[in-house]
Design an enzyme around this catalytic site. Sequence first.
Site, PDB file in Angstrom:
ATOM      1  CB  ILE A   1      -4.844  -5.324  10.155  1.00  0.00           C
ATOM      2  CG1 ILE A   1      -5.005  -6.642  10.464  1.00  0.00           C
ATOM      3  CG2 ILE A   1      -3.343  -5.162   9.250  1.00  0.00           C
ATOM      4  CD1 ILE A   1      -5.626  -7.665   9.407  1.00  0.00           C
TER       5      ILE A   1
ATOM      6  N   GLY B   1      -6.495   1.884   7.672  1.00  0.00           N
ATOM      7  CA  GLY B   1      -5.200   1.822   7.307  1.00  0.00           C
ATOM      8  C   GLY B   1      -4.268   2.892   7.939  1.00  0.00           C
TER       9      GLY B   1
ATOM     10  CE1 TYR C   1      -1.474   0.002  -3.845  1.00  0.00           C
ATOM     11  CE2 TYR C   1      -0.018   1.202  -5.765  1.00  0.00           C
ATOM     12  CZ  TYR C   1      -0.867   1.213  -4.719  1.00  0.00           C
ATOM     13  OH  TYR C   1      -0.985   2.561  -3.846  1.00  0.00           O
TER      14      TYR C   1
ATOM     15  CG  ASP D   1      -8.992  -8.511   8.521  1.00  0.00           C
ATOM     16  OD1 ASP D   1      -8.905  -8.195   7.210  1.00  0.00           O
ATOM     17  OD2 ASP D   1      -8.764  -9.993   8.538  1.00  0.00           O
ATOM     18  CB  ILE D   2     -10.114  -4.019   5.200  1.00  0.00           C
ATOM     19  CG1 ILE D   2     -10.742  -2.895   4.782  1.00  0.00           C
ATOM     20  CG2 ILE D   2      -9.127  -4.775   4.398  1.00  0.00           C
ATOM     21  CD1 ILE D   2     -11.238  -1.804   5.482  1.00  0.00           C
TER      22      ILE D   2
HETATM   23  N1  SER Z   1       4.049   4.873  -3.532  1.00  0.00           N
HETATM   24  C1  SER Z   1       3.309   3.834  -3.910  1.00  0.00           C
HETATM   25  C2  SER Z   1       3.928   2.650  -4.233  1.00  0.00           C
HETATM   26  O1  SER Z   1       5.305   2.618  -4.348  1.00  0.00           O
HETATM   27  C3  SER Z   1       2.688   4.215  -5.209  1.00  0.00           C
HETATM   28  O2  SER Z   1       1.234   3.960  -5.015  1.00  0.00           O
HETATM   29  O3  SER Z   1       3.449   1.796  -4.274  1.00  0.00           O
END
Ligand code: SER
Length: 316
Positions: free
Chosen positions: A36, A9, A140, A50-51
Site C-alpha cells: 500500500i 505486504g 493482532y 490496498d488489501i
Molecule cells: N514480531 C511480531 C510483532 O512483534 C510478532 O508477530 O508484532
Amino acid sequence: MSEKILVTGANGQIGKVLTAALREKYGRKNVIASDIVKTPADNEPYLFLDILNKTRLYEIVEDHNITQVFHLAAILSANGEWNPLKTWNINLNGLITILELAKEKKLKKVFFPSTIAVFGRTTPRVDTPQAVPLEPETIYGISKVSGELLCNYYHQKYGIDVRSIRYPGIIGYQSIPHGGTTDYAVEIFHSALKGETYECFLAPDTRLPMMYIPDAIRATIELMEAPVENIKTRTSYNLASMSFSPAEIYAEIKKNLPEAQITYQPDFRQEIAASWTESIDDSQARADWGWAPAYDLSAMTKDMIEQIEKLYFQHH
Ligand code: SER
C-alpha cells in the site's frame, strides 16, 4: 504450468526479503510485489494494492494469471493497539478476500503468516507445544488466531492448499520492522553500529522466541514446496530456532562490539511481550517437512554485525 506469484505486504520486514528469494527461484517477472505504498524503485514488477480493495485484487489475479499468493499484508502487534478495529479489518478481512479468491480462482497455494502473538497467558511458556490454549490479549494476536482457524476451515471445507507458520520475532538487516514488539532486536544492532546508546523498550529479562531472517525465509519456501501429503497442520506450524532476552542479546553484541551501550525504558510493549511465551516446541514442523534452523544467537549476531557494517560502509 509455471508459477506466477503475488506477494502482498511486499515492502514489509519479511516481504522484502521473501520477494527477493522467490524471484531468485521463480524468475523476477513471475513474482509480483504489492503493497500500500507507491512503487519503490528497483522492485519491479510492483503493484500498488490496498488489501481491502477486492475488485483490484481480483483484477490483478486475473490479469497476471496468478497461481499462488503469499499474503503478508498485516498490521503488527504494537501498532495494532493504536487502532484495533482497523487492525482487525485489515488482518482478517484481507485474509478472507484472499481465501475467497483462492476458492473462486482455484489458486494452487496460499501462504499465511501467523505468529507467536497467538499465544497468551494461559499458554505454557516454555517449549510451547503445537496444540495449546490460544487466548491472546492483543488485537493482532486475536486476528491471527482467527486467521489460523479460517485457513484450517477453508482447507477442510473447500480443499484450499493454504499453509502457515507461526513466526517468532524476526531479525534481519535488509529491512526494518514496523510496529512490532520484537523490533528491538533489530534496532539494537543499528544503534550499536552507529555508536549510540540503545534505549530498549522491553525489560532486560524478557525472553522471547526469535529467528534470523535467512532461516525464516528458507522455512517459508520449504513449507510451501513440501509435498501436500506432508502438511498435516492446517492452522499454523510452530517454528523455532533461538530464544533470548534483551540482556542476553546485548551481552552477545558486546562480545563483538565492546563499546555497545544499552539502557532500559520499558513501555506498553513490555506487557505485550510478557503475555507471549519464551520458547517454542517445533517438533511437528521438523517431523512433517524436515524443518531445521541454521542460526543460533552467536552465529546470527556475528552475521548481523557483518551485514550492517557492509550496508553502512556502502551508503556513507
Ligand atoms: N514480531 C511480531 C510483532 O512483534 C510478532 O508477530 O508484532
